[in-house]
Write an enzyme that holds these catalytic residues in place. Structure first.
Site, PDB file in Angstrom:
ATOM      1  N   PRO A   2       0.823  -1.209   0.000  1.00  0.00           N
ATOM      2  CA  PRO A   2       0.000   0.000   0.000  1.00  0.00           C
ATOM      3  C   PRO A   2       0.857   1.260   0.000  1.00  0.00           C
ATOM      4  CG  PRO A   2      -0.818  -1.589   1.583  1.00  0.00           C
ATOM      5  CD  PRO A   2       0.494  -2.108   1.106  1.00  0.00           C
ATOM      6  N   GLU A   3       0.481   2.225  -0.840  1.00  0.00           N
ATOM      7  CA  GLU A   3       1.159   3.510  -0.885  1.00  0.00           C
ATOM      8  C   GLU A   3       0.257   4.555  -0.234  1.00  0.00           C
ATOM      9  OE1 GLU A   3       2.832   4.214  -4.828  1.00  0.00           O
ATOM     10  OE2 GLU A   3       2.923   2.070  -5.198  1.00  0.00           O
ATOM     11  N   LYS A  59       3.639   6.180   4.775  1.00  0.00           N
ATOM     12  CA  LYS A  59       2.894   4.937   4.613  1.00  0.00           C
ATOM     13  C   LYS A  59       2.456   4.338   5.951  1.00  0.00           C
ATOM     14  CE  LYS A  59       5.419   3.765   0.366  1.00  0.00           C
ATOM     15  NZ  LYS A  59       6.246   2.741  -0.315  1.00  0.00           N
ATOM     16  N   ARG A 263      13.392  -3.069  -9.036  1.00  0.00           N
ATOM     17  CA  ARG A 263      11.973  -2.761  -9.054  1.00  0.00           C
ATOM     18  C   ARG A 263      11.443  -2.821 -10.480  1.00  0.00           C
ATOM     19  NH1 ARG A 263      10.481  -0.486  -4.210  1.00  0.00           N
ATOM     20  NH2 ARG A 263       8.453  -1.304  -4.848  1.00  0.00           N
TER      21      ARG A 263
END
Length: 276
Positions: A2-3, A59, A263
């Site tokens: 989650p961002e 976050k 990434r």
């Protein structure tokens, strides 16, 4: 993971259920989730604390209690479920908060990567984990001059630098790709090569994208939900992330997916040229 928009969505979802509720007991079933203090202190000190608000910092979920802030990082798959007292505990429910309405708020985390910190209000901004966080995306202090100073001597790829939580906090891999695409900046450009106009574009597009994602309840990728049965919709608005089998919505060029410092990164080689 989650961002910022997803964490805000979780906070808003929780507020509808737990504001002004008192914590009557806490049971930790997986010790490693408690980063600070000890499991025993965590369970003991939370008893009697009232939940006055649920906010976010980067976050992190920030539960505003009487004497403490309870900080929770959901990591990959953390979420909350609500059960009546006595209901069978799921094997992935690792921390049980019993509230004074006889409801249990249970922290559910398949991978067990989430972390919880109990911090005195007088110390929370001085200690880990909040002391090292950068500016929020909507902070008035987030200016082009601030970013330019942070980028000036940084020779890392801008893709990597935007993930640095000590500069702008709350941006993760999904929104990183979207911000760079909207800004027409190649993810391989060194941060030090960006100029003031690039910084303006990054700030403007960060705010546009994250605010739009918040309105949509975040992005449902893999197993993220703010609560049972509640899913974000911003994944339907993504223009570049996860679109490696598609084409650029601006120019029709095939979208590229590559690993940048480990990434998965998506970009348009034409709209986001490596040299400008």
């Amino acid at each position: 993971m989650p961002e910022k928009p997803e964490v805000i969505t979780v906070a808003n979802s929780l507020k509808r259920k737990i504001l002004n509720k008192k914590i009557t007991s806490v049971k930790v079933l997986w010790d490693n989730i408690i980063a600070f203090p000890s499991k025993e202190s965590f369970e003991e000190e939370l008893i009697g604390e009232v939940i006055h608000d649920v906010r976010t910092r980067g976050k992190f979920l920030v539960f505003d209690l009487d004497k403490y802030y309870l900080l929770i990082h959901l990591r990959m798959e953390g979420k909350f479920t609500f059960r009546e007292i006595g209901e069978e505990i799921n094997k992935h429910e690792h921390v049980i908060f019993t509230l004074d309405n006889n409801i249990e708020m249970r922290y559910h985390d398949v991978r067990k990567f989430g972390k919880m910190y109990l911090a005195l209000k007088t110390r929370v901004l001085l200690d880990t984990p909040l002391k090292d966080l950068g500016l929020e995306f909507d902070s008035d202090s987030l200016t082009p001059e601030y970013l330019l100073a942070k980028f000036k001597n940084n020779n890392k790829f801008i893709k990597t630098v935007l993930l640095d939580q000590s500069i702008i906090t709350g941006i993760g891999n999904i929104y990183d790709d979207e911000i760079l695409f909207y800004s027409r900046i190649n993810p391989y450009r060194k941060a030090s090569s960006l100029n003031i106009d690039d910084c303006i574009n990054i700030i403007d597009n960060t705010r546009i994208i994250l605010n739009k994602a918040i309105e949509k309840g975040g992005t449902t990728i893999r197993s993220f939900t703010s609560e049972e049965g509640v899913h974000g919709l911003f994944q339907n608005e993504l223009l570049i992330h996860g679109k490696d089998k598609g084409v650029c919505p601006n120019c029709g060029t095939s979208i590229v997916k590559e690993k940048i410092n480990g990434r998965g990164s998506y970009y348009c080689p034409k709209c986001q040229e490596k040299r400008r």
